[in-house]
Design an enzyme around this catalytic site. Structure first.
Site, short mmCIF file in Angstrom:
data_model
loop_
_atom_site.label_atom_id
_atom_site.label_comp_id
_atom_site.label_asym_id
_atom_site.label_seq_id
_atom_site.Cartn_x
_atom_site.Cartn_y
_atom_site.Cartn_z
CB CYS A 28 -0.94 0.03 1.21
SG CYS A 28 -0.10 0.19 2.81
CB SER A 190 5.76 2.79 -1.51
OG SER A 190 5.74 1.54 -0.86
CG HIS A 191 2.89 2.52 4.84
ND1 HIS A 191 3.86 3.01 5.69
CD2 HIS A 191 1.74 2.45 5.58
CE1 HIS A 191 3.33 3.24 6.88
NE2 HIS A 191 2.06 2.91 6.84
CB ALA A 192 7.63 -0.40 1.16
#
Length: 217
Positions: A28, A190-192
């Site tokens: 996500c 990106s949450h990454a």
């Protein structure tokens, strides 16, 4: 040709588990919009006869370069790391047919040098049509675009796949509120790559860069 070296994160990288989680299990990203105070930058650009969007882009590039989480990339084996800087990729609007062309400028110091290079790239992009009009875009880039016709308070992005590790910025129409000039800036990432803390820090750094350039002689 622009070449910057990717430095891999070490085994003690605090976000290693978070990166894997949001890269592999809960894929996500998120978008955030914040209002920044740009009255000083507005007056500075008018006084120095500089383009406002070029000044904002320069400030954004400096803020991004100060945060490894916003300068992320992957090596040929898919291992995460960070670059020393990110180069802005931006859109040039064609009023004749209401389309745009995407180009990029290598980020460099000082501001005058960067602004001159960006002016040349914009001039060339105005004469071309197509989504990508300048070859050689490096791997370490971030996206920034301007929607000068609309001042917004929220912004959202839908993605059919993974969200990009690099930041995507959208700058809206600035509006005067008395003696203060406010400008919406949205961030999608990106949450990454980054969490809420890093996003908050980015906006603080961006405001600091805007204030610093506004006071430049």
């Amino acid at each position: 040709m622009v070449q910057d070296t990717l430095t891999l994160f070490g085994p003690d990288w605090p976000r290693r588990e978070h990166f894997a989680y949001y890269r592999q299990k809960v894929i996500c990203g998120y978008s955030v919009t914040a209002l920044l105070e740009v009255s000083g930058l507005y007056h500075w650009c008018r006084q120095k006869q500089q383009k406002f969007f070029s000044a904002v882009t320069y400030c954004a590039a400096r803020a991004i370069a100060s945060l490894p989480e916003f300068c992320m990339g992957l090596d040929e084996m898919g291992r995460p790391g960070y670059y020393p800087r990110m180069h802005p990729s931006y859109t040039v609007f064609h009023p004749e047919d209401h389309t745009f062309s995407d180009t990029w400028t290598a980020f460099e110091e000082p501001f005058d040098r960067f602004a001159d290079a960006m002016a040349r790239d914009i001039c060339q992009a105005k004469e071309k049509r197509g989504v990508k009009v300048k070859p050689g875009q490096p791997k370490n880039f971030f996206c920034i675009s301007c929607v000068p016709w609309l001042s917004f308070t929220g912004y959202g992005v839908e993605s059919q796949g993974e969200f990009n590790l690099f930041p995507i910025l959208t700058v809206g129409k600035y509006e005067w509120q008395g003696e203060k000039c406010k400008m919406p800036v949205s961030l999608t990432i990106s949450h990454a790559a980054a969490d809420g803390y890093h996003t908050s820090l980015f906006y603080h750094r961006l405001q600091e860069q805007i204030d610093a350039l506004s006071s430049k002689e």
